[in-house]
Every structure is written in structure tokens, then in C-alpha cells.
Design a protein around this motif. Structure first.
Motif, PDB file in Angstrom:
ATOM      1  N   ARG A 137       0.839  -1.189   0.000  1.00 60.16           N
ATOM      2  CA  ARG A 137       0.000   0.000   0.000  1.00 60.16           C
ATOM      3  C   ARG A 137       0.876   1.242   0.000  1.00 60.16           C
ATOM      4  N   PRO A 138       0.568   2.244  -0.807  1.00 61.19           N
ATOM      5  CA  PRO A 138       1.386   3.456  -0.795  1.00 61.19           C
ATOM      6  C   PRO A 138       1.191   4.239   0.504  1.00 61.19           C
TER       7      PRO A 138
ATOM      8  N   THR B 114       1.046  11.557  -1.571  1.00 59.50           N
ATOM      9  CA  THR B 114       2.210  10.764  -1.207  1.00 59.50           C
ATOM     10  C   THR B 114       3.318  11.697  -0.734  1.00 59.50           C
ATOM     11  N   PRO B 115       4.062  11.319   0.285  1.00 57.20           N
ATOM     12  CA  PRO B 115       5.092  12.217   0.801  1.00 57.20           C
ATOM     13  C   PRO B 115       6.232  12.413  -0.182  1.00 57.20           C
ATOM     14  N   HIS B 116       6.867  13.554  -0.109  1.00 52.16           N
ATOM     15  CA  HIS B 116       8.021  13.908  -0.942  1.00 52.16           C
ATOM     16  C   HIS B 116       7.679  13.962  -2.427  1.00 52.16           C
ATOM     17  N   ARG B 117       6.425  14.310  -2.739  1.00 49.72           N
ATOM     18  CA  ARG B 117       5.987  14.469  -4.124  1.00 49.72           C
ATOM     19  C   ARG B 117       5.174  15.759  -4.217  1.00 49.72           C
ATOM     20  N   ALA B 118       5.262  16.424  -5.356  1.00 51.17           N
ATOM     21  CA  ALA B 118       4.423  17.593  -5.600  1.00 51.17           C
ATOM     22  C   ALA B 118       3.000  17.102  -5.864  1.00 51.17           C
TER      23      ALA B 118
END
Length: 63
Positions: A24-25, A38-42
Motif C-alpha cells: 500500500r502506498p 504521497t510524501p516527498h511528491r508535488a
């Protein structure tokens, strides 16, 4: 061309494949916009692009 000398049994084959599974994301909630991403994504909210809770690209399109 190499080929196996003996047939690989189903249990041996399946033991090797136990690590091949979907995960799972990881999702986080933005404190500024409340958007789930999602973390660390624009990510986009209403056409604006955010990263790390900060507005990076503002939507300038007028309808």
C-alpha cells in the motif's frame, strides 16, 4: 543456452515468490490544504501545485 537439470518444485518456486507482493502506498495529509498525497511528491489542489505545504506554481488560467 542454459536449462535446468531438474524441475523446480512448486513449493520451492512459491517460497522464492513470497516477497513479490504489492504494498500500500504511504499517504500523508497536508496541514495547509488538507489534501491527501504521497510524501516527498508535488501535488495539485484546484490547479495549484504544492510541495511540502508550500505553493510552488499558482494557477493563472481564467475561465
Amino acid at each position: 543456452m542454459a536449462h535446468p537439470k531438474r524441475k523446480t518444485s512448486k513449493s520451492r518456486r512459491d517460497k522464492r515468490r513470497t516477497h513479490y507482493k504489492a504494498e500500500r502506498p504511504t499517504l500523508t495529509v497536508c496541514k495547509e490544504t488538507g489534501a491527501v498525497h504521497t510524501p516527498h511528491r508535488a501535488y495539485t489542489v484546484d490547479g495549484n501545485v504544492y510541495y511540502n505545504g508550500k505553493l510552488i506554481i499558482e494557477n493563472t488560467a481564467t475561465v
